[in-house]
Design an enzyme around this catalytic site. Structure first.
Site, short mmCIF file in Angstrom:
data_model
loop_
_atom_site.label_atom_id
_atom_site.label_comp_id
_atom_site.label_asym_id
_atom_site.label_seq_id
_atom_site.Cartn_x
_atom_site.Cartn_y
_atom_site.Cartn_z
N SER A 246 5.32 -6.97 3.13
CA SER A 246 6.00 -7.33 4.50
C SER A 246 6.68 -8.73 4.07
O SER A 246 6.56 -9.66 3.54
CB SER A 246 4.86 -7.43 5.51
OG SER A 246 4.20 -8.32 5.00
N GLU B 35 -4.93 -3.84 -1.91
CA GLU B 35 -6.45 -3.32 -1.80
C GLU B 35 -6.61 -2.30 -1.01
O GLU B 35 -7.95 -1.74 -0.92
CB GLU B 35 -7.11 -4.52 -1.37
CG GLU B 35 -6.90 -5.13 0.10
CD GLU B 35 -5.57 -6.08 0.33
OE1 GLU B 35 -4.60 -5.71 -0.55
OE2 GLU B 35 -5.54 -6.92 1.21
N ARG B 36 -5.70 -1.65 -0.19
CA ARG B 36 -6.05 -0.51 0.45
C ARG B 36 -5.93 0.85 -0.20
O ARG B 36 -6.64 1.84 0.19
CB ARG B 36 -5.13 -0.23 1.75
CG ARG B 36 -5.01 -1.57 2.47
CD ARG B 36 -4.11 -1.25 3.81
NE ARG B 36 -3.92 -2.34 4.40
CZ ARG B 36 -2.70 -2.76 4.82
NH1 ARG B 36 -1.70 -1.81 4.90
NH2 ARG B 36 -2.70 -4.01 5.69
N PHE C 236 0.68 -1.16 0.12
CA PHE C 236 0.09 -0.06 0.02
C PHE C 236 0.90 1.26 -0.16
O PHE C 236 0.54 2.34 -0.29
CB PHE C 236 -1.07 0.06 1.32
CG PHE C 236 -0.22 0.71 2.35
CD1 PHE C 236 -0.18 1.69 2.72
CD2 PHE C 236 0.39 -0.24 3.31
CE1 PHE C 236 0.47 2.10 3.98
CE2 PHE C 236 1.09 -0.14 4.64
CZ PHE C 236 1.15 1.19 4.76
N GLU D 55 9.25 -3.92 13.05
CA GLU D 55 9.12 -3.09 11.91
C GLU D 55 7.72 -2.36 12.49
O GLU D 55 6.37 -3.10 12.06
CB GLU D 55 8.89 -3.71 10.61
CG GLU D 55 8.76 -2.42 9.47
CD GLU D 55 8.65 -3.08 8.00
OE1 GLU D 55 8.00 -3.93 7.82
OE2 GLU D 55 8.97 -2.25 7.09
N CYS E 3 9.45 1.94 3.07
CA CYS E 3 10.24 0.71 3.29
C CYS E 3 11.67 1.42 3.54
O CYS E 3 12.52 0.62 4.09
CB CYS E 3 10.29 -0.18 2.24
SG CYS E 3 10.63 0.86 0.63
N LYS F 294 -1.35 -6.95 -9.51
CA LYS F 294 -2.12 -7.16 -8.19
C LYS F 294 -1.89 -6.04 -7.29
O LYS F 294 -0.87 -6.38 -6.17
CB LYS F 294 -2.11 -8.58 -7.66
CG LYS F 294 -3.36 -9.26 -6.86
CD LYS F 294 -3.93 -8.22 -5.71
CE LYS F 294 -2.93 -8.57 -4.50
NZ LYS F 294 -3.50 -7.45 -3.41
P1 NAD Z 1 1.45 -6.59 2.91
O1 NAD Z 1 2.70 -7.70 3.00
O2 NAD Z 1 0.45 -6.71 3.93
O3 NAD Z 1 0.98 -6.65 1.58
C1 NAD Z 1 1.65 -6.67 0.46
C2 NAD Z 1 0.80 -7.40 -0.83
O4 NAD Z 1 0.69 -8.78 -0.42
C3 NAD Z 1 -0.70 -6.80 -1.02
O5 NAD Z 1 -0.75 -6.70 -2.25
C4 NAD Z 1 -1.39 -7.90 -0.09
O6 NAD Z 1 -2.77 -7.85 -0.74
C5 NAD Z 1 -0.92 -8.95 -0.21
N1 NAD Z 1 -0.82 -9.94 0.82
C6 NAD Z 1 -1.01 -9.58 1.91
N2 NAD Z 1 -1.41 -10.66 3.08
C7 NAD Z 1 -1.10 -11.62 2.24
C8 NAD Z 1 -1.21 -12.97 2.74
N3 NAD Z 1 -1.12 -13.54 3.62
N4 NAD Z 1 -1.00 -13.86 1.36
C9 NAD Z 1 -0.58 -13.50 0.29
N5 NAD Z 1 -0.68 -12.11 -0.21
C10 NAD Z 1 -1.11 -11.34 0.86
O7 NAD Z 1 2.24 -5.08 3.01
P2 NAD Z 1 1.75 -3.73 3.22
O8 NAD Z 1 1.22 -3.73 4.32
O9 NAD Z 1 0.88 -3.57 2.00
O10 NAD Z 1 3.01 -2.79 3.06
C11 NAD Z 1 4.06 -2.49 3.79
C12 NAD Z 1 4.99 -3.45 4.02
O11 NAD Z 1 5.76 -3.28 2.82
C13 NAD Z 1 6.23 -3.14 5.00
O12 NAD Z 1 6.65 -4.18 5.56
C14 NAD Z 1 7.26 -2.53 4.27
O13 NAD Z 1 8.72 -2.47 4.76
C15 NAD Z 1 7.14 -3.29 2.76
N6 NAD Z 1 7.78 -2.89 1.65
C16 NAD Z 1 8.99 -3.19 1.30
C17 NAD Z 1 9.66 -2.44 0.24
C18 NAD Z 1 10.88 -2.88 -0.25
O14 NAD Z 1 11.26 -2.48 -1.20
N7 NAD Z 1 11.64 -3.92 0.68
C19 NAD Z 1 8.97 -1.44 -0.34
C20 NAD Z 1 7.62 -1.03 0.09
C21 NAD Z 1 7.17 -1.65 1.13
#
Ligand code: NAD
Length: 495
Positions: free
Chosen positions: A224, A174-175, A147, A380, A279, A171
């Site tokens: 994450s 969704e937020r 998101f 985090e 991130c 994909k």
């Molecule tokens: P998230 O992991 O909750 O979601 C990321 C994606 O995965 C979304 O599209 C979501 O719909 C999907 N998803 C969520 N739970 C899932 C599951 N159980 N099974 C399969 N798919 C699932 O992350 P977020 O809250 O949207 O974003 C924040 C996180 O992203 C933080 O941990 C941040 O550090 C990380 N991030 C990392 C980078 C990087 O470059 N390393 C960049 C941006 C964000």
């Protein structure tokens, strides 16, 4: 209620499951987003598979021209995209514009695809034999994104994949899903054939369907760490290429010889910008020796001065966090940090914003005296919480950074070139800033962390992105001229 549908083969496609999309500044539901089923994902992948054969045969020059046209549209509609980001993510408009610009830079990189795809050619490697190599697209690629950068992070992926001749299924989170449909419209306006770029909205159902689908060749994930690990394991088990970027705990090491006023300003921006939801946010300061007291004093003054407000308001420097759960999580960490013995130097948890009683606002929090066993350090938090740890030497700071399971970004603030060089060679982190707090590499380098911040071998965009989205062929070629003799059964060697 506005509905955000999938974009499959150039058509808006309705769903059967829906989720609310909130405005974090007001707490109100502003739209509903479709949540894809496995059948929706199959329709998108089939559209991408169908479009692939013609797209991979489209000349590199035409693909590059399309990227130029797409890039111009991104510039023209920068304000529209920034406003949509702000409404669904919460970040302030200038910050949202910044992510559009940084994402556009990847498109500018992809405009050079004919140069990037140049292979090698060696004349006469053996008598009458030449050798050459070239790269081909891998097929249907999927992008699964978080998101916190709803425009920039997908732009790390699809322009490079598409310019390389692949087709793509995105994909998004969704937020904050709306901007992805606008991106699909821009691609269509730029002349991209239907089916080359598709958007399926959804949750884990959509993600797992993409990971299991036999026609998806490569998956790029950012999110994450637990989900990144899952995506990498399930995707590679299904035989796909996977690059899965995870979470982070980014340290800023501040040495006593640094310009402490400059360091405090930079760290404040990196810790609280976008309400700490980056991130590459700095979430832990490691203050070395005598730097600690004067630095904390300056950090406190800056954190106290930050103007918190709705992202759309001109005076706001920091918006709300993305959901009510995020706000509650931040509040919980701050309280536990204090109970564990840390000092709440700045505590703006009770920040309220006039006219926005239900927004997810939480002001900056600064905790000093934090130790490596406290969960404000180990986890985090992904919110506006900065923790300060104190050590006695650069070596101790490096050990602390390297003991952390994450390895996304790190910064050192110092006036010494020798210390900076020692630091950059010693840390086990993928992206390093020297007096730069958020060292996000430019688009023509590649972005990626180490350890629990990346599962897979390749970083995103830049040269590694081109490698990820293509497969190499090496050709050895001979055009016989003389009469054929006896078959020679020895293993061929150059002559
Ligand atoms: P998230 O992991 O909750 O979601 C990321 C994606 O995965 C979304 O599209 C979501 O719909 C999907 N998803 C969520 N739970 C899932 C599951 N159980 N099974 C399969 N798919 C699932 O992350 P977020 O809250 O949207 O974003 C924040 C996180 O992203 C933080 O941990 C941040 O550090 C990380 N991030 C990392 C980078 C990087 O470059 N390393 C960049 C941006 C964000």
């Amino acid at each position: 209620m506005r509905r955000i549908e999938h974009v499959i083969a150039g058509q808006l496609t309705s769903g059967t499951r829906w989720a609310p999309v909130f405005n974090p500044a007001t707490g109100a539901v502003q739209a509903e987003v479709a949540l894809a089923t496995a059948a929706d994902v199959d329709a998108a992948v089939s559209a991408a598979r169908k479009a692939f054969d013609a797209w991979r045969d489209t000349s590199q020059t035409r693909r590059a021209r399309l990227m130029f046209a797409f890039r111009d549209l991104l510039e023209k509609h920068e304000d529209t995209l920034a406003a949509l980001i702000s409404d669904e993510h919460g970040k302030v408009l200038d910050d949202a514009r910044g992510e559009v610009i940084r994402g556009r830079e990847v498109v500018e990189f992809a405009c050079g695809i004919p140069t990037l795809l140049k292979g090698g050619y060696s004349d006469q490697v053996s008598t009458g034999v030449d050798a050459y190599s070239f790269r081909e697209p891998v097929g249907v690629c999927a992008g699964i994104t978080p998101f916190n950068f709803p425009v920039m992070v997908p732009l790390w992926m699809h322009p490079v994949a598409i310019a390389c001749g692949n087709t793509f299924v995105l994909k998004p989170s969704e937020r904050d899903p709306s901007v992805s449909n606008v991106i699909a419209e821009m691609y269509a306006e730029a002349g991209l054939p239907d089916g080359v770029f598709n958007v399926v909205h959804g949750d884990r159902v959509a993600v797992d369907a993409l990971l299991d689908h036999p026609d998806v060749a490569a998956v790029s994930f950012v999110g994450s760490t637990p989900v990144a690990r899952h995506v990498h394991q399930r995707g590679t088990a299904a035989g796909k290429r996977v690059q899965a970027l995870g979470g982070a705990k980014n340290h800023a090491v501040v040495l006593p010889d640094a310009d402490l006023e400059d360091a405090a300003r930079q760290i404040t921006a990196a810790a609280y910008g976008s309400a700490g939801q980056r991130c590459m946010a700095i979430s832990a300061v490691v203050a070395v020796g005598g730097a600690a007291d004067p630095l904390v004093e300056r950090l406190a003054a800056h954190a106290a001065a930050i103007r918190v407000g709705p992202g759309r308001s001109a005076g706001s420097e920091m918006g709300p966090v993305v959901t009510a759960e995020s706000r509650d999580r931040v509040l919980g960490y701050a309280a536990r940090g204090e109970r564990a013995g840390a000092t709440l130097v700045v505590d703006r948890r009770d920040t309220t914003v006039d006219g926005h009683p239900d927004g997810y606002f939480v002001g900056p929090v600064l905790l000093d005296g934090v130790t490596t066993d406290m969960d404000v350090y180990t986890d985090e938090i992904f919110g506006p919480v900065l923790v300060v740890l104190r050590v006695d030497s650069l070596d101790e700071a490096v050990d602390l950074v390297n003991s952390n399971p994450y390895g996304n970004g790190v910064a050192v603030f110092t006036g010494s070139g020798e210390s900076a060089r020692r630091f950059q060679r010693a840390v086990t982190v993928g992206m390093i800033g020297i007096n730069v707090p958020i060292p996000v590499p430019m688009a023509f380098y590649s972005f990626g962390g180490w350890k629990a911040s990346l599962f897979g071998d390749t970083h995103v965009h830049g040269p590694e992105g081109v490698s990820f989205y293509t497969r190499a062929k090496a050709v050895t070629s001979r055009w016989p001229t003389g009469p054929a003799g006896r078959a020679d059964l020895r293993f061929p060697t150059a002559s």
